[in-house]
Design a protein around this motif. Structure first.
Motif, PDB file in Angstrom:
ATOM      1  N   UNK A   8     -52.612  39.228  95.486  1.00 51.14           N
ATOM      2  CA  UNK A   8     -51.824  38.002  95.326  1.00 51.14           C
ATOM      3  C   UNK A   8     -51.244  38.121  93.816  1.00 51.14           C
ATOM      4  N   UNK A   9     -49.936  38.043  93.844  1.00 51.08           N
ATOM      5  CA  UNK A   9     -49.403  38.147  92.370  1.00 51.08           C
ATOM      6  C   UNK A   9     -48.429  36.990  92.046  1.00 51.08           C
ATOM      7  N   UNK A  10     -48.513  36.384  90.720  1.00 51.86           N
ATOM      8  CA  UNK A  10     -47.804  35.313  90.131  1.00 51.86           C
ATOM      9  C   UNK A  10     -47.167  35.662  88.987  1.00 51.86           C
TER      10      UNK A  10
ATOM     11  N   UNK B 126     -43.228  30.040  89.040  1.00 51.10           N
ATOM     12  CA  UNK B 126     -44.176  29.948  90.140  1.00 51.10           C
ATOM     13  C   UNK B 126     -43.757  30.785  91.465  1.00 51.10           C
ATOM     14  N   UNK B 127     -43.654  31.853  91.266  1.00 53.11           N
ATOM     15  CA  UNK B 127     -43.191  32.918  92.406  1.00 53.11           C
ATOM     16  C   UNK B 127     -44.388  33.774  92.565  1.00 53.11           C
ATOM     17  N   UNK B 128     -44.765  33.568  93.864  1.00 56.08           N
ATOM     18  CA  UNK B 128     -46.058  34.545  94.306  1.00 56.08           C
ATOM     19  C   UNK B 128     -45.399  35.393  95.348  1.00 56.08           C
ATOM     20  N   UNK B 129     -46.153  36.516  95.346  1.00 57.23           N
ATOM     21  CA  UNK B 129     -45.737  37.564  96.430  1.00 57.23           C
ATOM     22  C   UNK B 129     -47.256  38.290  96.679  1.00 57.23           C
ATOM     23  N   UNK B 130     -47.251  38.710  97.812  1.00 61.90           N
ATOM     24  CA  UNK B 130     -48.269  39.623  98.396  1.00 61.90           C
ATOM     25  C   UNK B 130     -48.196  41.095  98.114  1.00 61.90           C
ATOM     26  N   UNK B 131     -49.148  41.906  97.894  1.00 58.24           N
ATOM     27  CA  UNK B 131     -48.794  43.215  97.885  1.00 58.24           C
ATOM     28  C   UNK B 131     -50.132  44.032  98.812  1.00 58.24           C
TER      29      UNK B 131
ATOM     30  N   UNK C 230     -46.759  24.036  94.983  1.00 56.67           N
ATOM     31  CA  UNK C 230     -46.145  24.121  93.815  1.00 56.67           C
ATOM     32  C   UNK C 230     -45.676  25.667  93.561  1.00 56.67           C
ATOM     33  N   UNK C 231     -45.833  26.446  94.707  1.00 59.32           N
ATOM     34  CA  UNK C 231     -45.463  27.777  94.483  1.00 59.32           C
ATOM     35  C   UNK C 231     -44.490  28.169  95.544  1.00 59.32           C
ATOM     36  N   UNK C 232     -43.570  29.190  95.134  1.00 55.34           N
ATOM     37  CA  UNK C 232     -42.646  29.673  96.089  1.00 55.34           C
ATOM     38  C   UNK C 232     -43.180  31.325  96.493  1.00 55.34           C
ATOM     39  N   UNK C 233     -43.489  30.883  97.811  1.00 59.96           N
ATOM     40  CA  UNK C 233     -43.806  32.577  98.245  1.00 59.96           C
ATOM     41  C   UNK C 233     -42.653  33.380  98.414  1.00 59.96           C
TER      42      UNK C 233
ATOM     43  N   UNK D 156     -35.260  34.992  82.313  1.00 63.06           N
ATOM     44  CA  UNK D 156     -36.665  34.896  81.661  1.00 63.06           C
ATOM     45  C   UNK D 156     -37.758  35.455  82.513  1.00 63.06           C
ATOM     46  N   UNK D 157     -37.377  35.566  83.953  1.00 64.56           N
ATOM     47  CA  UNK D 157     -38.324  36.059  84.966  1.00 64.56           C
ATOM     48  C   UNK D 157     -38.801  37.455  84.478  1.00 64.56           C
ATOM     49  N   UNK D 158     -38.556  38.203  83.749  1.00 66.16           N
ATOM     50  CA  UNK D 158     -38.791  39.498  83.524  1.00 66.16           C
ATOM     51  C   UNK D 158     -40.109  39.343  82.460  1.00 66.16           C
TER      52      UNK D 158
END
Length: 157
Positions: free
Chosen positions: A67-69, A74-79, A104-107, A9-11
């Motif tokens: 900052x993307x979620x 709850x997966x966060x990434x930086x771009x 609560x977020x996974x970086x 379901x992540x997509x």
């Protein structure tokens, strides 16, 4: 032991209902990061029909970072740049202080988001460890993303 990032379901293409992430909590986190870093929120964008993630643009002194979620997990990434079908994932010093504001977020570090996606065209499977469903695999073989991050944060419709 590595953690599987490509979860069912992540997509954004899933057959079962998934819990939605807390967008208000994410927004608060972004404003806290802006205040902490003397930055300014330049834009905040919700997921839509062809984007499966929240996107915040944070202005810092002489640069902008994104900052993307993911909308399902709850997966966060930086771009450094987010263009249609082209995201430049980076590690940023702010990623180290996110836990100060919220756990609560996974970086996702850039080494994980930039990991090459390994497709087996013959069997329509991935060599990359995953628990994706058939609809997601079908989308992957249609859109042909290059990296794990391109699957987690996608522009598929």
């Amino acid at each position: 032991m590595t953690t599987v990032l490509l979860l069912n379901g992540i997509t954004g293409f899933h057959v079962d209902a998934l819990p939605e992430v807390d967008s208000l909590q994410f927004k608060r986190l972004c404003y806290s990061l802006a205040n902490y870093s003397n930055g300014k929120i330049l834009s905040f964008e919700e997921p839509h029909s062809s984007q499966n993630f929240y996107k915040t643009e944070l202005g810092l002194h002489n640069e902008s970072i994104f900052i993307l979620l993911n909308s399902s997990y709850p997966c966060v990434a930086f771009a450094s740049s987010v263009q249609y079908f082209e995201i430049e994932f980076i590690d940023h010093s702010l990623s180290n202080i996110v836990c100060v504001f919220n756990d609560g977020f996974r970086i996702l570090p850039a080494i994980e988001t930039n990991q090459q996606l390994e497709l087996d065209e013959r069997t329509h499977t991935l060599f990359t460890e995953n628990s994706l469903n058939e609809a997601e695999l079908s989308q992957i073989f249609h859109w042909k993303p290059k990296t794990v991050g391109d699957v987690i944060f996608n522009f598929w419709d």
